[in-house]
Design an enzyme around this catalytic site. Structure first.
Site, PDB file in Angstrom:
ATOM      1  N   LYS A  22       0.834  -1.207   0.000  1.00  0.00           N
ATOM      2  CA  LYS A  22       0.000   0.000   0.000  1.00  0.00           C
ATOM      3  C   LYS A  22       0.867   1.255   0.000  1.00  0.00           C
ATOM      4  CE  LYS A  22      -1.593   1.646   4.057  1.00  0.00           C
ATOM      5  NZ  LYS A  22      -1.457   3.036   4.495  1.00  0.00           N
ATOM      6  N   ASN A  23       1.853   1.291   0.899  1.00  0.00           N
ATOM      7  CA  ASN A  23       2.597   2.541   1.064  1.00  0.00           C
ATOM      8  C   ASN A  23       3.551   2.823  -0.084  1.00  0.00           C
ATOM      9  OD1 ASN A  23       1.172   3.153   3.286  1.00  0.00           O
ATOM     10  ND2 ASN A  23       2.749   2.554   4.767  1.00  0.00           N
ATOM     11  N   CYS A 118      -3.433  13.179  12.744  1.00  0.00           N
ATOM     12  CA  CYS A 118      -4.302  11.998  12.695  1.00  0.00           C
ATOM     13  C   CYS A 118      -4.147  11.232  13.988  1.00  0.00           C
ATOM     14  CB  CYS A 118      -4.013  11.139  11.470  1.00  0.00           C
ATOM     15  SG  CYS A 118      -2.526  10.183  11.613  1.00  0.00           S
ATOM     16  N   ARG A 123       1.933  14.649  12.876  1.00  0.00           N
ATOM     17  CA  ARG A 123       2.342  14.396  11.501  1.00  0.00           C
ATOM     18  C   ARG A 123       2.408  15.658  10.627  1.00  0.00           C
ATOM     19  NH1 ARG A 123      -0.338   9.002   9.297  1.00  0.00           N
ATOM     20  NH2 ARG A 123       1.598   8.950   8.110  1.00  0.00           N
ATOM     21  N   ASP A 308       4.977   0.400  11.768  1.00  0.00           N
ATOM     22  CA  ASP A 308       3.727  -0.173  11.253  1.00  0.00           C
ATOM     23  C   ASP A 308       3.518  -1.635  11.661  1.00  0.00           C
ATOM     24  OD1 ASP A 308       3.193   2.241  10.093  1.00  0.00           O
ATOM     25  OD2 ASP A 308       3.665   1.637   8.051  1.00  0.00           O
ATOM     26  N   ARG A 400      -8.613  -0.193   4.749  1.00  0.00           N
ATOM     27  CA  ARG A 400      -7.698   0.779   4.147  1.00  0.00           C
ATOM     28  C   ARG A 400      -6.389   0.110   3.738  1.00  0.00           C
ATOM     29  NH1 ARG A 400      -7.147   6.376   7.073  1.00  0.00           N
ATOM     30  NH2 ARG A 400      -5.845   6.524   5.249  1.00  0.00           N
TER      31      ARG A 400
HETATM   32  C1  EPZ Z   1       4.870   6.709   6.172  1.00  0.00           C
HETATM   33  O1  EPZ Z   1       4.276   7.853   6.779  1.00  0.00           O
HETATM   34  C2  EPZ Z   1       3.797   5.650   6.098  1.00  0.00           C
HETATM   35  N1  EPZ Z   1       2.664   6.119   5.328  1.00  0.00           N
HETATM   36  C3  EPZ Z   1       3.345   5.283   7.509  1.00  0.00           C
HETATM   37  O2  EPZ Z   1       2.425   4.212   7.405  1.00  0.00           O
HETATM   38  C4  EPZ Z   1       4.547   4.820   8.316  1.00  0.00           C
HETATM   39  O3  EPZ Z   1       4.153   4.571   9.639  1.00  0.00           O
HETATM   40  C5  EPZ Z   1       5.639   5.887   8.292  1.00  0.00           C
HETATM   41  O4  EPZ Z   1       5.984   6.236   6.915  1.00  0.00           O
HETATM   42  C6  EPZ Z   1       6.926   5.471   8.993  1.00  0.00           C
HETATM   43  O5  EPZ Z   1       7.416   4.293   8.413  1.00  0.00           O
HETATM   44  C7  EPZ Z   1       2.686   6.075   4.000  1.00  0.00           C
HETATM   45  O6  EPZ Z   1       3.666   5.679   3.378  1.00  0.00           O
HETATM   46  C8  EPZ Z   1       1.462   6.490   3.290  1.00  0.00           C
HETATM   47  P1  EPZ Z   1       7.415   9.885   8.137  1.00  0.00           P
HETATM   48  P2  EPZ Z   1       5.006   9.239   6.727  1.00  0.00           P
HETATM   49  O7  EPZ Z   1       7.412  11.133   7.335  1.00  0.00           O
HETATM   50  O8  EPZ Z   1       5.742   9.356   5.456  1.00  0.00           O
HETATM   51  C9  EPZ Z   1       7.606  13.394  11.420  1.00  0.00           C
HETATM   52  C10 EPZ Z   1       0.421   3.026   7.848  1.00  0.00           C
HETATM   53  O9  EPZ Z   1      -0.111   2.514   8.866  1.00  0.00           O
HETATM   54  N2  EPZ Z   1       7.564  14.362  10.291  1.00  0.00           N
HETATM   55  O10 EPZ Z   1       8.549   8.936   7.959  1.00  0.00           O
HETATM   56  O11 EPZ Z   1       3.997  10.273   7.054  1.00  0.00           O
HETATM   57  C11 EPZ Z   1       6.323  12.576  11.541  1.00  0.00           C
HETATM   58  O12 EPZ Z   1       5.337  13.293  12.255  1.00  0.00           O
HETATM   59  C12 EPZ Z   1       1.070   4.389   7.886  1.00  0.00           C
HETATM   60  O13 EPZ Z   1       0.413   2.471   6.745  1.00  0.00           O
HETATM   61  C13 EPZ Z   1       7.709  15.712  10.568  1.00  0.00           C
HETATM   62  O14 EPZ Z   1       7.852  16.142  11.724  1.00  0.00           O
HETATM   63  O15 EPZ Z   1       6.044   9.106   7.929  1.00  0.00           O
HETATM   64  C14 EPZ Z   1       6.823  11.337  12.253  1.00  0.00           C
HETATM   65  O16 EPZ Z   1       6.902  11.580  13.629  1.00  0.00           O
HETATM   66  C15 EPZ Z   1       0.891   5.104   9.194  1.00  0.00           C
HETATM   67  N3  EPZ Z   1       7.697  16.595   9.503  1.00  0.00           N
HETATM   68  C16 EPZ Z   1       8.234  11.153  11.687  1.00  0.00           C
HETATM   69  O17 EPZ Z   1       8.586  12.416  11.128  1.00  0.00           O
HETATM   70  C17 EPZ Z   1       7.563  16.184   8.220  1.00  0.00           C
HETATM   71  O18 EPZ Z   1       7.553  17.027   7.310  1.00  0.00           O
HETATM   72  C18 EPZ Z   1       8.356  10.107  10.580  1.00  0.00           C
HETATM   73  O19 EPZ Z   1       7.297  10.267   9.672  1.00  0.00           O
HETATM   74  C19 EPZ Z   1       7.439  14.804   7.953  1.00  0.00           C
HETATM   75  C20 EPZ Z   1       7.445  13.924   9.012  1.00  0.00           C
END
Ligand code: EPZ
Length: 423
Positions: A22-23, A118, A123, A308, A400
């Protein structure tokens, strides 16, 4: 709203096919916006989220055909009809935000709703926006919308992320492939989905090197052509079924699962006493009798233990013969499954970002619900190994990210069924 009813106690035996991730699929769908020629994705999962992305792309003018029999999605963005992703679409699925970069790169402007927080955390998307600014985009946030413009095109830039972000790495790649000049991404995320995106972009004529390492080099090109790309196997789906088989016991082949993408989970499973073997067709998981052993782990960016799979691993460790410690380091609010698991009799003490799980010999089924996808499936895992009936409500979370979940588990002997609300 549908719900899932499980009568626990049956071991899992058989083969579970693992579909495309999915991701990865969601970002590959966004990549379809980058070319005026058809981009064809094979091994696509058919999920609420990917369907949702399909609808969003269609609203932007992409012609889309889904061929169910071959799990193939054909996207043709000959012309971009709209550059606006409204609040209602981004609110329902955060990954919708990923259309911003491709629209900016291809058309020079885009207006996309800010995703907002969320259930698992705040996020923010500040890293995404800073990267686009570094590439010369003008960004204004107004009335909940990001308005981005780079009317004379994006320019390559050197971007060092202050911490690892999967989304910011992918989103920047999706824009930099059409920027003028070279982009270097430092402290990039290394997830297999990032290498998968790079493979697809390169098949479209992009020049991306180093994806899968912490430094990615991109040389911008003026246009991208069509391509055919198979979506990488979903390591989170595979890991979830591995943990389900570990909790319920039995012998399951996860067909198509990639051993090399699941190293951190395999280490935890083996430490818990579960047998894991790589086979030509996938990954075999076996556990026969006896309780699992407690294991401590913390979530980390890849190749560390994936956030995840944290909820699902917690469900397994609820049955361990001793105490496990779990630290969640990626999201600030990702233990909502703990109080629901407690409804089945699990003993979990959460303090800040750490959970201490004291294993119990058995859990007893109960009605439960969860507020996100991975938390919901952790309750299914607990239900499979608990005594009696567990009802998992709010099944739309599961839909989802897990295709045919109950059918795949039932085919391995689980007593599980989907019930309509009126029943
Ligand atoms: C991706 O989310 C995945 N989603 C998530 O899967 C997954 O948990 C996550 O990566 C970590 O592996 C998709 O690919 C659609 P990050 P993403 O940016 O890209 C902070 C699921 O269940 N951050 O690596 O949003 C953020 O808040 C989902 O399938 C900032 O502060 O994750 C988090 O604490 C849930 N500023 C950390 O970084 C930013 O601009 C890592 O988030 C971006 C992120």
């Amino acid at each position: 709203m549908d719900r899932i009813a499980i009568t626990g106690g049956a071991p899992l035996n058989g083969t579970i096919p693992i579909y495309g991730a999915k991701n990865s699929a969601l970002k590959l769908q966004a990549a379809g916006l980058l070319s005026a020629e058809p981009v064809i994705l094979e091994n696509m999962p058919d999920l609420a989220d990917t369907r949702f992305m399909t609808q969003l792309l269609a609203s932007l003018g992409v012609e889309i055909t889904w061929i169910k029999e071959t799990r193939t999605l054909r996207m043709h963005a000959a012309e971009i009809a709209s550059t606006i992703a409204p609040y209602d679409q981004v609110r329902k699925m955060r990954a919708s935000f990923n259309v911003l970069g491709p629209l900016l790169a291809r058309v020079g402007h885009a207006t996309v709703s800010l995703p907002g927080g969320c259930a698992i955390g705040a996020r923010p998307v500040d890293l995404h926006l800073k990267a686009f600014e570094a590439m010369g985009a003008d960004i204004v946030i107004e009335q909940g919308y990001v308005k981005a413009a780079a009317l004379r095109g994006l320019k390559g830039a050197e971007i060092e992320f202050p911490f690892v972000s999967v989304g910011a790495t992918e989103h920047t790649m999706l824009a930099a492939v059409l920027a003028k000049g070279d982009t270097v991404l430092k402290n990039a995320a290394r997830e297999p989905e990032i290498a998968d995106l790079a493979d697809c972009l390169n098949a479209m004529g992009a020049k991306v090197e180093g994806a899968g390492t912490s430094e990615i080099n991109i040389t911008g090109v003026t246009s991208l052509h069509g391509a055919k790309h198979p979506v990488v196997a979903d390591r989170i789906e595979a890991g979830t079924y591995a943990l389900a088989a570990a909790a319920a016991g039995g012998n399951v082949l996860l067909q198509g699962a990639r051993f090399e993408h699941l190293q951190a989970l395999i280490k935890v499973l083996r430490a818990a006493g579960v047998q894991v073997d790589a086979e030509a067709r996938g990954l075999r998981i076996q556990r026969n009798g006896g309780r699992v052993q407690p294991v401590d782990f913390e979530t980390e960016p890849y190749p560390g233990f994936p956030t995840d799979l944290q909820a699902q691993a917690m469900a397994l460790l609820c049955f361990a013969d001793g105490q496990s410690r779990i630290r969640e380091t990626i999201f600030e609010n990702r233990f909502m499954h703990a109080p629901e698991l407690a409804r089945l009799g699990a003993q979990i003490a959460v303090q800040g970002n750490e959970a201490v799980v004291t294993g119990v010999p058995k859990l007893l089924g109960a009605p439960v619900m969860a507020t996100d996808l991975r938390a919901s499936v952790s309750l299914v895992i607990a239900g499979l190994a608990a005594e009696g009936e567990t009802i998992v409500n709010r099944v739309y979370h599961l839909d989802r990210g897990f295709e045919r979940l109950e059918a795949k588990l039932a085919a391995c002997g689980a007593q599980i069924e989907r019930q309509k609300e009126e029943q």
